[in-house]
Design an enzyme around this catalytic site. Structure first.
Site, mmCIF file in Angstrom:
data_model
loop_
_atom_site.group_PDB
_atom_site.id
_atom_site.type_symbol
_atom_site.label_atom_id
_atom_site.label_comp_id
_atom_site.label_asym_id
_atom_site.label_seq_id
_atom_site.Cartn_x
_atom_site.Cartn_y
_atom_site.Cartn_z
ATOM 1 N N ASP A 223 0.856 -1.185 0.000
ATOM 2 C CA ASP A 223 0.000 0.000 0.000
ATOM 3 C C ASP A 223 0.892 1.236 0.000
ATOM 4 O O ASP A 223 1.780 1.369 0.855
ATOM 5 C CB ASP A 223 -0.912 0.004 1.228
ATOM 6 N N ASN A 231 -2.193 12.859 -4.811
ATOM 7 C CA ASN A 231 -3.268 13.274 -5.711
ATOM 8 C C ASN A 231 -3.750 14.688 -5.399
ATOM 9 O O ASN A 231 -4.001 15.490 -6.304
ATOM 10 C CB ASN A 231 -4.446 12.299 -5.625
ATOM 11 N N ASP A 240 -1.535 9.070 -11.294
ATOM 12 C CA ASP A 240 -1.581 7.929 -12.223
ATOM 13 C C ASP A 240 -0.186 7.624 -12.759
ATOM 14 O O ASP A 240 0.182 6.453 -12.931
ATOM 15 C CB ASP A 240 -2.526 8.234 -13.390
ATOM 16 N N GLU A 266 -4.532 2.270 -4.702
ATOM 17 C CA GLU A 266 -3.062 2.270 -4.689
ATOM 18 C C GLU A 266 -2.512 1.035 -3.975
ATOM 19 O O GLU A 266 -1.361 1.017 -3.546
ATOM 20 C CB GLU A 266 -2.542 3.543 -4.006
#
Length: 346
Positions: A223, A231, A240, A266
């Protein structure tokens, strides 16, 4: 007149030769192995035309490649030494009744040396775009011409040759499409890893195998730490890009037998067949350090990302099915995040 000028005069190139070559290469036939289907057609052509030699020839940029032959074994010839290179230019070269008396062919090796070819008759192999990519031809060491019925049969056989080329090209295109669809169905577009559905299918398969053969099986949950901040600060497009880069990193660091997938968001999951717990921990620590060392650039800024990893391992007792394996790895991941992140637990 120089030798080069003479060759250019006797063996001109069509103005659309590049388009003709593109049509030829679409069939991907130059390097294809020999085929009994093509051999049958050349044998039939020689028999119908009552001559000892028949060839299926494809004319490339500088060479003519013989894909099938009867009576004389040939592989390839320079384009300037092949009758078929003339035949693709037009109908006036598709039948030469005496090769030794035609200025274009009198000095060619097959004319001046054994088997001293004299008669040549061919039908262009015409692509679906209308380009002559080669010929089906018959030859004889005696001068002569085919009868009307023989030429008509040769045309029909040439259509069969092209039908085979088209069929094989279509089969390749279909296989490529099927492979692409299979890839799309099993691959996460962003990371290039297995998508969740494919990952779970492979997990069930690996669990069944490890149960049957009593082999080790481990899973690593990954993770990315505080990825929401990435983001929020730099935008989802950069997020991305980071995920895609980490996906490439993972693909570069797993074995052929390993299965790496995007579990969700993610979070990634990596299945390690034939790997006991200690080996999985070492793998996870190596991956963690390489993720941390990877630099992601946005404009003039360099950004690094860390990851927390949890390791679970099949022990054939309390951890003996797919759900328990993932739960163990997920619990270890939770501990890694609780212990400050950017570490491995398990």
């Amino acid at each position: 007149m120089s030798a080069a000028e003479k060759i250019t005069t006797l063996y001109p190139r069509q103005s659309d030769d590049q388009q003709r070559l593109a049509a030829l290469h679409r069939y991907d036939a130059l390097d294809a192995p020999a085929s009994e289907d093509f051999s049958f057609l050349t044998e039939l052509a020689a028999k119908v035309c009552d001559v000892p030699y028949a060839f299926i020839t494809l004319v490339d940029t500088e060479r003519a490649f013989v894909k099938s032959c009867t009576g004389l074994a040939l592989d390839s010839l320079p384009r300037s030494q092949c009758y078929c290179a003339l035949a693709v230019l037009g109908d006036n070269a598709t039948e030469i009744c005496d090769l030794s008396k035609d200025a274009r062919t009198a000095a060619m090796p097959l004319t001046t040396a054994a088997p001293f070819m004299r008669m040549y008759s061919s039908v262009p192999l015409t692509s679906s775009e209308g380009f002559a990519i080669g010929t089906l031809c018959v030859m004889d060491s005696k001068p002569g011409c085919l009868s009307t019925s023989q030429r008509d049969m040769l045309r029909k056989l040439a259509r069969q040759v092209m039908a085979l080329f088209e069929l094989r090209a279509n089969d390749r295109a279909l296989k490529a499409s099927v492979d692409e669809l299979a890839t799309l169905a099993t691959t996460d577009e962003l990371t290039g890893l297995h998508n969740r559905r494919s990952l779970m299918n492979r997990l069930r398969f690996e669990v069944a195998r490890t149960r049957r053969f009593r082999t080790p099986l481990s899973a690593v949950m990954v993770d990315l730490d505080r990825f929401k901040n990435i983001n929020d600060e730099f935008g989802h497009q950069f997020g991305d890009e980071v995920l895609a880069a980490i996906g490439r990193l993972v693909r570069e660091n797993v074995r052929v037998i390993d299965v790496a997938g995007r579990y969700g968001g993610e979070e990634l999951c990596i299945l390690l067949p034939n790997t006991p717990l200690e080996g999985a921990r070492k793998f996870a620590e190596t991956l963690r350090s390489r993720i941390e060392a990877q630099v992601h650039s946005t404009g003039a800024r360099a950004v690094t990302v860390t990851a927390s990893l949890g390791v679970g391992s099949f022990n054939h007792m309390d951890i003996d099915d797919a759900d328990m394996l993932l739960k163990q790895a997920d619990a270890a991941l939770y501990r890694a995040k609780a212990n400050g992140r950017n570490c491995v637990e398990g």
